[in-house]
Design a protein around this motif. Structure first.
Motif, PDB file in Angstrom:
ATOM      1  N   SER A  94       7.066 -22.070  38.216  1.00  0.00           N
ATOM      2  CA  SER A  94       6.490 -22.117  39.554  1.00  0.00           C
ATOM      3  C   SER A  94       6.443 -20.718  40.174  1.00  0.00           C
ATOM      4  O   SER A  94       5.437 -20.326  40.771  1.00  0.00           O
ATOM      5  CB  SER A  94       7.304 -23.048  40.450  1.00  0.00           C
ATOM      6  N   LEU A  95       7.518 -19.975  40.034  1.00  0.00           N
ATOM      7  CA  LEU A  95       7.568 -18.616  40.570  1.00  0.00           C
ATOM      8  C   LEU A  95       6.523 -17.716  39.929  1.00  0.00           C
ATOM      9  O   LEU A  95       5.854 -16.932  40.601  1.00  0.00           O
ATOM     10  CB  LEU A  95       8.963 -18.022  40.359  1.00  0.00           C
ATOM     11  N   LEU A  96       6.370 -17.860  38.625  1.00  0.00           N
ATOM     12  CA  LEU A  96       5.424 -17.013  37.899  1.00  0.00           C
ATOM     13  C   LEU A  96       3.974 -17.421  38.167  1.00  0.00           C
ATOM     14  O   LEU A  96       3.102 -16.564  38.356  1.00  0.00           O
ATOM     15  CB  LEU A  96       5.721 -17.070  36.400  1.00  0.00           C
ATOM     16  N   SER A  97       3.716 -18.707  38.188  1.00  0.00           N
ATOM     17  CA  SER A  97       2.334 -19.183  38.350  1.00  0.00           C
ATOM     18  C   SER A  97       1.791 -18.943  39.745  1.00  0.00           C
ATOM     19  O   SER A  97       0.572 -18.874  39.943  1.00  0.00           O
ATOM     20  CB  SER A  97       2.247 -20.677  38.014  1.00  0.00           C
ATOM     21  N   THR A  98       2.673 -18.799  40.739  1.00  0.00           N
ATOM     22  CA  THR A  98       2.235 -18.525  42.106  1.00  0.00           C
ATOM     23  C   THR A  98       2.315 -17.039  42.447  1.00  0.00           C
ATOM     24  O   THR A  98       2.178 -16.655  43.612  1.00  0.00           O
ATOM     25  CB  THR A  98       3.095 -19.315  43.118  1.00  0.00           C
TER      26      THR A  98
END
Length: 205
Positions: free
Chosen positions: A157-161
């Motif tokens: 989630s952190l990486l994809s956003t």
């Protein structure tokens, strides 16, 4: 599931050994955690004077993170866009006990500030962030057991956003002389695909 994310490196500290990417880089037969971690600090040239003021959980997390992040050859003069997602099951219980003892050993309620400051498990994240100038997202979760799915979901989630470029994540557990650290770095490159199966496999190896 996004297969573009990979585990670029991982570190484990358990049973008197420190390993990086599956290879033992330090071992010591001393079963006492305090003696072991100090000897490992010296052998691995951690070089951070504040280390000796930390509580045991922070020392464990800091040393594992230091092994991983030194391997990344980060520029110590620049901010690093690396998030942190840690977890364990005992929270800061080891330090909590010491805090309680510091209260009971005094006639008046005046606990030791040097102990009290470490009565939250996420303080170890702050110690790591200070040395490596990590100012991205960070969190510390408490579970009954190692939870690979939660680490996977939060990291992805952190990486994809685009909240971070890399994530340092894993499990850091300590209760007396019973300790275990398993940290890994997730990026957009590496030889190990970041999925639940591989996280569990590395943790159990």
């Amino acid at each position: 599931m996004n297969s573009n994310y990979h585990i670029s490196s991982f570190c484990k500290i358990k049973n008197n050994e420190v390993s990086l990417n599956g290879s033992v880089i330090y071992n010591n037969e001393n079963n006492n955690f305090s003696a072991f971690i100090k000897a490992a600090y010296k052998s691995l040239e951690t070089n951070y004077a504040k280390f000796f003021k930390m509580d045991a959980l922070s020392k464990l997390a800091f040393l594992a993170a230091d092994v991983l992040l030194k391997n990344e050859h980060l520029n110590p003069e620049e901010e690093n866009n690396i998030a942190i997602v840690f977890s364990n099951k005992a929270s800061s219980i080891d330090t909590d006990r010491k805090h309680q003892q510091s209260i009971q050993n005094k006639e008046d309620y005046y606990p030791s500030p040097a102990v009290f400051v470490y009565t939250l498990p996420n303080i170890c994240i702050g110690e790591i962030s200070i040395k490596y100038k990590l100012f991205s997202e960070n969190s510390f979760f408490i579970f009954d057991a190692f939870n690979a799915q939660h680490l996977l979901d939060n990291t992805n989630s952190l990486l994809s956003t685009d909240k971070t470029k890399k994530v340092l994540c894993g499990w850091v557990e300590l209760d007396g002389d019973d300790y275990e650290a398993f940290l890994y770095l997730v990026t957009n490159k590496g030889s190990i695909i970041h999925n639940k199966q591989n996280i569990v496999k590395l943790y159990n190896t």
